[in-house]
Design an enzyme around this catalytic site. Structure first.
Site, PDB file in Angstrom:
ATOM      1  N   LYS A  77      12.274   4.925  -8.313  1.00 44.80           N
ATOM      2  CA  LYS A  77      12.747   4.722  -6.944  1.00 44.80           C
ATOM      3  C   LYS A  77      14.148   5.314  -6.795  1.00 44.80           C
ATOM      4  O   LYS A  77      14.909   5.359  -7.780  1.00 44.80           O
ATOM      5  CB  LYS A  77      12.744   3.206  -6.671  1.00 44.80           C
ATOM      6  CG  LYS A  77      13.017   2.784  -5.248  1.00 44.80           C
ATOM      7  CD  LYS A  77      12.801   1.266  -5.110  1.00 44.80           C
ATOM      8  CE  LYS A  77      13.198   0.714  -3.772  1.00 44.80           C
ATOM      9  NZ  LYS A  77      12.918  -0.728  -3.634  1.00 44.80           N
ATOM     10  N   SER A 152      10.206  -2.225   0.345  1.00 41.95           N
ATOM     11  CA  SER A 152      10.926  -0.980   0.425  1.00 41.95           C
ATOM     12  C   SER A 152      10.480   0.094  -0.585  1.00 41.95           C
ATOM     13  O   SER A 152      10.763   1.270  -0.377  1.00 41.95           O
ATOM     14  CB  SER A 152      12.424  -1.233   0.221  1.00 41.95           C
ATOM     15  OG  SER A 152      12.675  -1.771  -1.060  1.00 41.95           O
ATOM     16  N   SER A 176       9.460  -6.125  -2.250  1.00 43.79           N
ATOM     17  CA  SER A 176       9.444  -4.671  -2.118  1.00 43.79           C
ATOM     18  C   SER A 176       8.551  -3.909  -3.083  1.00 43.79           C
ATOM     19  O   SER A 176       8.338  -2.721  -2.901  1.00 43.79           O
ATOM     20  CB  SER A 176      10.855  -4.124  -2.246  1.00 43.79           C
ATOM     21  OG  SER A 176      11.464  -4.173  -0.996  1.00 43.79           O
TER      22      SER A 176
HETATM   23  N1  GLN Z   1      11.288  -6.566   3.040  1.00 44.29           N
HETATM   24  C1  GLN Z   1      12.326  -7.302   2.425  1.00 44.29           C
HETATM   25  C2  GLN Z   1      13.656  -6.937   3.032  1.00 44.29           C
HETATM   26  O1  GLN Z   1      13.662  -6.162   3.913  1.00 44.29           O
HETATM   27  C3  GLN Z   1      12.295  -7.105   0.946  1.00 44.29           C
HETATM   28  C4  GLN Z   1      13.116  -5.977   0.456  1.00 44.29           C
HETATM   29  C5  GLN Z   1      13.126  -5.839  -1.042  1.00 44.29           C
HETATM   30  O2  GLN Z   1      12.431  -6.551  -1.771  1.00 44.29           O
HETATM   31  N2  GLN Z   1      13.975  -4.952  -1.507  1.00 44.29           N
HETATM   32  O3  GLN Z   1      14.674  -7.421   2.683  1.00 44.29           O
END
Ligand code: GLN
Length: 480
Positions: A77, A152, A176
């Site tokens: 990532k 994400s 994410s």
């Molecule tokens: N969707 C969640 C957020 O927007 C999780 C993000 C993540 O796990 N990095 O914070």
């Protein structure tokens, strides 16, 4: 040979037994990344990947000892440092940043012979659930181009699902890894907090972040996690021991817990109808393999509120260093230090990141600290106790990963609350610090996949792998 049809373990075996070379494999996947560029999953292929593959091939030819991941390509990532390579957190603020050292995760992968092939798209600074908040352009779902990848770590999940790599590393702060894994029909795990070192990974919410693999199979996931796990002197929150050492096999049937409060939520949410139906179907089928009990975790649905206080609070402080002076691009035409900060940050950060910073500063501000941040931390402690109690009567919890299948690109962009709701079932594991895995198990009417999520007590990753494999066996390799 269609290498994308093989699992990571099969690829490892083939390379080691010299059925084919790492160079052939890496070249093949590099070509696929090129061909499927439109998905916007892999945003850069590292041009030295082929040379790394050749080096591994040489070693194998000479009969030297090579690592367990020798020669297989893995993508990372865009928030994970790899020495000398660009890393941008999908932010236009960070576009020219070059990593000055490698993260522990990358070091461990390289030590076992993996070839880091490129970096994957994500929501800016890992904030988001769709992979639309990105300076590279939205990543597309691997099954339906019009739908979101999830986020994400959307790029990592799509890269695996579309066969651009056999494994990609993502990060999971509130879901994410698991949510995009569910949206694209692949396996994704979030380990026990501290299982994997955060050193060299750009922090979002330091007390919740974990980097873990996304793969096609559970065995692949287990292997890669066993490579990157472990205590690290560079990250004081890492735990000692290994997943294997923590595993205490049971000689009786495993018990799955169904959380009452999750079921109530599922039956209330309009968009969860199909998911709920499939969930019940799966649970029905599992009755032959597992004992199933109902458990109470009264505050589980408060996790979401807790998360959207704790995560932005930590993010606010973690992002303070991105100020246009050291790491990031500086705005032009500034007149003094304050305007360097203000203009650079306003131009550099996207809307969602700015929203989180405002939210974080608000909940930490003196008049509101007790009412929000402190209260959220209290609820977190309560939740941890409730989870502990639940695991006295079951080995793992079973619940959906997401409310439904992937939604259309653009559908939720102007509705942050409904985007945050996407995290309802994933954030509890982060808040409690426990491991959770998402495994593809069903297909919606729109043909898109759905993931089942299992959570275990702290250090219970091996329980998750065992339960997950039994789950897949019971379903007989078919999607419900
Ligand atoms: N969707 C969640 C957020 O927007 C999780 C993000 C993540 O796990 N990095 O914070």
């Amino acid at each position: 040979m269609e290498f994308e049809k093989l699992s990571l373990i099969e690829l490892c075996d083939g390379i080691k037994s010299q059925k084919y070379t790492s160079k052939e494999v890496v070249e093949y996947f590099v070509k696929r990344c090129e061909e499927k560029k439109d998905l916007k999953a892999v945003i850069e292929v590292f041009n030295d990947a082929i040379y790394c593959a050749e080096e591994i091939d040489e070693k194998i030819k000479r009969g030297e000892k090579v690592g367990v991941l020798a020669g297989v390509p893995i993508a990372i990532k865009d928030n994970i440092l790899y020495n000398g390579k660009k890393m941008g957190c999908a932010s236009k603020f960070m576009q020219d940043f070059v990593a000055p050292y490698s993260s522990t995760v990358v070091e461990k992968l390289l030590k076992e012979g993996a070839v880091i092939i490129g970096r994957t798209n994500m929501d800016e600074f890992a904030m988001g659930g769709s992979c639309e908040n990105t300076c590279y352009g939205s990543c597309h779902n691997a099954i339906d181009f019009d739908c979101v990848a999830g986020g994400s770590s959307g790029g990592s999940a799509v890269a695996v699902a579309a066969g651009l790599v056999p494994c990609a590393i993502g990060t999971d702060t509130g879901g994410s890894i698991r949510q995009p894994a569910s949206f694209n029909g692949v396996v994704g795990i979030k380990s026990t907090y501290g299982r994997v070192s955060r050193y060299g990974i750009v922090a979002f919410a330091s007390s919740l972040d974990q980097a873990c693999p996304i793969t096609k199979t559970i065995d692949d996931c287990e292997l890669v996690l066993s490579v990157i796990e472990g205590r690290d002197i560079h990250d004081g929150t890492t735990i000692s021991g290994t997943m294997k050492e923590d595993y205490k096999p049971k000689d009786k049937r495993l018990t799955l817990g169904i959380c009452k409060q999750i079921i109530e939520k599922l039956s209330e949410i309009e968009g969860a109808k199909e998911g709920y139906r499939k969930y019940k179907l799966a649970v029905e089928k599992l009755k032959d393999t597992f004992d199933i009990v109902e458990v109470d975790i009264p505050h589980i649905t408060s996790s979401l509120a807790c998360y959207y206080i704790i995560a932005p609070a930590e993010a606010t402080s973690n992002l303070a260093r991105f100020d246009g002076v050291k790491y990031t691009r500086r705005a032009e035409g500034t007149k003094d230090l304050e305007s360097v900060y203000v203009q650079s940050r306003s131009e550099g950060f996207g809307r969602e990141v700015q929203r989180r910073i405002v939210l974080g500063n608000f909940v930490l501000s003196s008049g509101y600290f007790d009412a929000y941040y402190n209260k959220a931390k209290k609820v977190q402690r309560l939740l941890r106790r409730e989870f502990k109690k639940a695991f006295e009567s079951c080995d793992a919890l079973i619940m959906p990963t997401t409310i439904g299948t992937a939604f259309k690109i653009g559908e939720k962009l102007d509705d942050p609350i409904s985007m945050y709701m996407e995290d309802l079932f994933t954030v509890p594991a982060n808040i409690a610090g426990i491991p959770a895995i998402s495994i593809p198990y069903a297909k919606g009417e729109n043909g898109l996949p759905l993931g089942m999520q299992f959570m275990a007590d702290e250090r219970g990753e091996e329980v998750l792998f065992e339960v997950g494999k039994k789950f897949q066996e019971t379903l007989g390799g078919k999607l419900l």
